[in-house]
Motif scaffolding. Structure first.
Motif, mmCIF file in Angstrom:
data_model
loop_
_atom_site.group_PDB
_atom_site.id
_atom_site.type_symbol
_atom_site.label_atom_id
_atom_site.label_comp_id
_atom_site.label_asym_id
_atom_site.label_seq_id
_atom_site.Cartn_x
_atom_site.Cartn_y
_atom_site.Cartn_z
ATOM 1 N N GLU A 97 0.874 -1.174 0.000
ATOM 2 C CA GLU A 97 0.000 0.000 0.000
ATOM 3 C C GLU A 97 0.907 1.218 0.000
ATOM 4 O OE1 GLU A 97 -2.587 -0.038 3.400
ATOM 5 O OE2 GLU A 97 -3.316 -2.055 2.971
ATOM 6 N N GLN A 98 0.469 2.270 -0.651
ATOM 7 C CA GLN A 98 1.295 3.466 -0.765
ATOM 8 C C GLN A 98 1.936 3.838 0.575
ATOM 9 O OE1 GLN A 98 -0.549 7.437 -1.258
ATOM 10 N NE2 GLN A 98 0.640 7.549 -3.170
ATOM 11 N N VAL A 99 3.248 4.013 0.547
ATOM 12 C CA VAL A 99 3.998 4.370 1.753
ATOM 13 C C VAL A 99 4.261 5.864 1.720
ATOM 14 C CG1 VAL A 99 6.153 4.069 3.030
ATOM 15 C CG2 VAL A 99 5.082 2.097 1.929
ATOM 16 N N GLY A 100 3.692 6.550 2.691
ATOM 17 C CA GLY A 100 3.894 7.988 2.845
ATOM 18 C C GLY A 100 4.282 8.289 4.277
ATOM 19 N N GLU A 101 4.275 9.561 4.592
ATOM 20 C CA GLU A 101 4.719 9.989 5.922
ATOM 21 C C GLU A 101 3.878 9.389 7.047
ATOM 22 O OE1 GLU A 101 5.663 14.113 8.392
ATOM 23 O OE2 GLU A 101 4.761 14.214 6.392
ATOM 24 N N VAL A 112 3.761 -8.842 6.566
ATOM 25 C CA VAL A 112 3.295 -7.492 6.256
ATOM 26 C C VAL A 112 3.600 -6.577 7.439
ATOM 27 C CG1 VAL A 112 1.291 -6.073 5.675
ATOM 28 C CG2 VAL A 112 1.499 -8.397 4.741
ATOM 29 N N TRP A 113 4.236 -5.457 7.140
ATOM 30 C CA TRP A 113 4.615 -4.472 8.148
ATOM 31 C C TRP A 113 4.037 -3.120 7.769
ATOM 32 C CZ3 TRP A 113 8.355 -4.677 12.259
ATOM 33 C CH2 TRP A 113 8.911 -5.937 12.464
ATOM 34 N N THR A 114 3.720 -2.319 8.800
ATOM 35 C CA THR A 114 3.431 -0.914 8.521
ATOM 36 C C THR A 114 4.770 -0.268 8.184
ATOM 37 O OG1 THR A 114 3.670 -0.315 10.847
ATOM 38 C CG2 THR A 114 1.440 -0.785 10.074
ATOM 39 N N ALA A 115 4.710 0.776 7.367
ATOM 40 C CA ALA A 115 5.969 1.379 6.922
ATOM 41 C C ALA A 115 5.819 2.881 6.763
ATOM 42 C CB ALA A 115 6.398 0.750 5.599
ATOM 43 N N ARG A 116 6.941 3.534 6.822
ATOM 44 C CA ARG A 116 7.025 4.959 6.504
ATOM 45 C C ARG A 116 8.362 5.189 5.817
ATOM 46 N NH1 ARG A 116 10.432 7.542 10.104
ATOM 47 N NH2 ARG A 116 10.661 6.558 12.125
ATOM 48 N N PRO A 117 8.451 6.207 4.982
ATOM 49 C CA PRO A 117 9.711 6.457 4.273
ATOM 50 C C PRO A 117 10.752 7.087 5.188
ATOM 51 C CG PRO A 117 8.082 8.085 3.646
ATOM 52 C CD PRO A 117 7.398 7.097 4.551
ATOM 53 N N VAL A 130 11.737 -1.538 -2.000
ATOM 54 C CA VAL A 130 12.450 -0.612 -1.120
ATOM 55 C C VAL A 130 13.382 -1.407 -0.215
ATOM 56 C CG1 VAL A 130 10.677 1.181 -1.150
ATOM 57 C CG2 VAL A 130 10.543 -0.654 0.539
ATOM 58 N N THR A 131 14.254 -0.702 0.454
ATOM 59 C CA THR A 131 15.184 -1.317 1.394
ATOM 60 C C THR A 131 14.804 -0.905 2.811
ATOM 61 O OG1 THR A 131 16.957 -1.234 -0.235
ATOM 62 C CG2 THR A 131 17.615 -1.551 2.056
ATOM 63 N N VAL A 132 14.782 -1.859 3.720
ATOM 64 C CA VAL A 132 14.492 -1.565 5.126
ATOM 65 C C VAL A 132 15.737 -0.927 5.731
ATOM 66 C CG1 VAL A 132 13.845 -2.518 7.366
ATOM 67 C CG2 VAL A 132 12.906 -3.516 5.267
ATOM 68 N N MET A 133 15.600 0.278 6.226
ATOM 69 C CA MET A 133 16.727 0.992 6.831
ATOM 70 C C MET A 133 16.810 0.751 8.326
ATOM 71 S SD MET A 133 17.966 2.129 4.136
ATOM 72 C CE MET A 133 19.299 3.123 4.737
ATOM 73 N N GLN A 134 15.636 0.683 8.972
ATOM 74 C CA GLN A 134 15.589 0.429 10.416
ATOM 75 C C GLN A 134 14.178 0.021 10.785
ATOM 76 O OE1 GLN A 134 16.698 4.429 11.719
ATOM 77 N NE2 GLN A 134 14.707 4.675 12.658
ATOM 78 N N ILE A 135 14.036 -0.484 11.993
ATOM 79 C CA ILE A 135 12.717 -0.798 12.530
ATOM 80 C C ILE A 135 12.485 0.153 13.688
ATOM 81 C CG2 ILE A 135 11.274 -2.552 13.635
ATOM 82 C CD1 ILE A 135 11.921 -3.190 10.715
ATOM 83 N N ASP A 136 11.385 0.889 13.610
ATOM 84 C CA ASP A 136 11.029 1.853 14.651
ATOM 85 C C ASP A 136 9.740 1.361 15.295
ATOM 86 O OD1 ASP A 136 10.767 4.060 16.257
ATOM 87 O OD2 ASP A 136 10.108 5.411 14.648
ATOM 88 N N GLY A 137 9.881 0.651 16.408
ATOM 89 C CA GLY A 137 8.728 0.041 17.056
ATOM 90 C C GLY A 137 8.194 -1.082 16.173
ATOM 91 N N ALA A 138 6.960 -0.911 15.668
ATOM 92 C CA ALA A 138 6.373 -1.918 14.777
ATOM 93 C C ALA A 138 6.298 -1.376 13.352
ATOM 94 C CB ALA A 138 4.986 -2.292 15.263
ATOM 95 N N THR A 139 7.092 -0.348 13.061
ATOM 96 C CA THR A 139 7.069 0.267 11.736
ATOM 97 C C THR A 139 8.440 0.119 11.057
ATOM 98 O OG1 THR A 139 5.459 1.887 12.498
ATOM 99 C CG2 THR A 139 6.684 2.444 10.499
ATOM 100 N N ALA A 140 8.396 -0.322 9.821
ATOM 101 C CA ALA A 140 9.630 -0.409 9.043
ATOM 102 C C ALA A 140 9.885 0.937 8.397
ATOM 103 C CB ALA A 140 9.506 -1.497 7.979
ATOM 104 N N VAL A 141 11.077 1.453 8.600
ATOM 105 C CA VAL A 141 11.479 2.710 7.953
ATOM 106 C C VAL A 141 12.229 2.293 6.693
ATOM 107 C CG1 VAL A 141 12.786 4.841 8.187
ATOM 108 C CG2 VAL A 141 11.643 3.864 10.183
ATOM 109 N N VAL A 142 11.682 2.701 5.525
ATOM 110 C CA VAL A 142 12.196 2.209 4.256
ATOM 111 C C VAL A 142 12.713 3.340 3.371
ATOM 112 C CG1 VAL A 142 10.705 0.180 4.292
ATOM 113 C CG2 VAL A 142 9.888 2.262 3.209
ATOM 114 N N TRP A 143 13.520 2.938 2.380
ATOM 115 C CA TRP A 143 14.119 3.894 1.458
ATOM 116 C C TRP A 143 14.261 3.225 0.099
ATOM 117 C CZ3 TRP A 143 19.637 4.472 -0.020
ATOM 118 C CH2 TRP A 143 19.888 5.672 -0.706
ATOM 119 N N ARG A 144 13.917 3.926 -0.933
ATOM 120 C CA ARG A 144 14.015 3.338 -2.263
ATOM 121 C C ARG A 144 15.453 3.381 -2.766
ATOM 122 N NH1 ARG A 144 10.347 5.662 -6.748
ATOM 123 N NH2 ARG A 144 11.851 7.328 -6.652
#
Length: 146
Positions: A97-101, A112-117, A130-144
């Motif tokens: 699903e579209q990953v936004g702020e 399946v993880w919740t994510a933010r850029p 995308v590449t997983v940069m870090q895990i912040d709680g239960a959210t994957a912080v990703v970067w293309r």
């Protein structure tokens, strides 16, 4: 004569211990320790050189057979493999699903993880890898990335 022999054992012990820095196997360190023990005994006693050799041999055997295996087990452990969320940074994820702020979902290794850029100004569309940069709680912080 005892002072010269003690000095020779001391020099040999230091040289062997210094040589350990090149090998990392603890063998030269054990032999260097045996040479230092022999040098100490030689400095305080007036024993013949052949007795020094016996002291060196016995001390070497004790250190190589007794102390070296303990040191090898202690310091030769393979690095721990990251598990759980510690293993996720660096992995690739598929945007579901579209990953936004403020929202988004990605699939990482079948989960399946919740994510933010990583950069809050970016938005990733479904189907993007995308590449997983870090895990912040239960959210994957990703970067293309590029």
């Amino acid at each position: 004569m005892e002072t010269v022999a003690a000095l020779i054992w001391l020099i040999a012990g230091v040289a062997l211990a210094a040589g350990e820095a090149l090998t990392g196997d603890f063998a030269l360190l054990m032999l260097g320790g045996a040479a230092l023990v022999t040098g100490g005994v030689s400095a305080v006693t007036d024993l013949p050189v052949w007795i020094d050799a016996v002291i060196f041999a016995v001390t070497s055997l004790v250190l190589l057979a007794g102390v070296r295996p303990i040191l090898r087990r202690r310091y030769s452990q393979p690095p721990a493999l990251p598990t759980g969320i510690d293993a996720l940074p660096g992995k690739h994820a598929l945007v579901l699903e579209q990953v936004g702020e403020h929202s988004g979902r990605v699939k990482i290794d079948g989960e399946v993880w919740t994510a933010r850029p990583l950069d809050a100004t970016e938005v990733y569309e479904p189907g993007t890898t995308v590449t997983v940069m870090q895990i912040d709680g239960a959210t994957a912080v990703v970067w293309r990335g590029v």
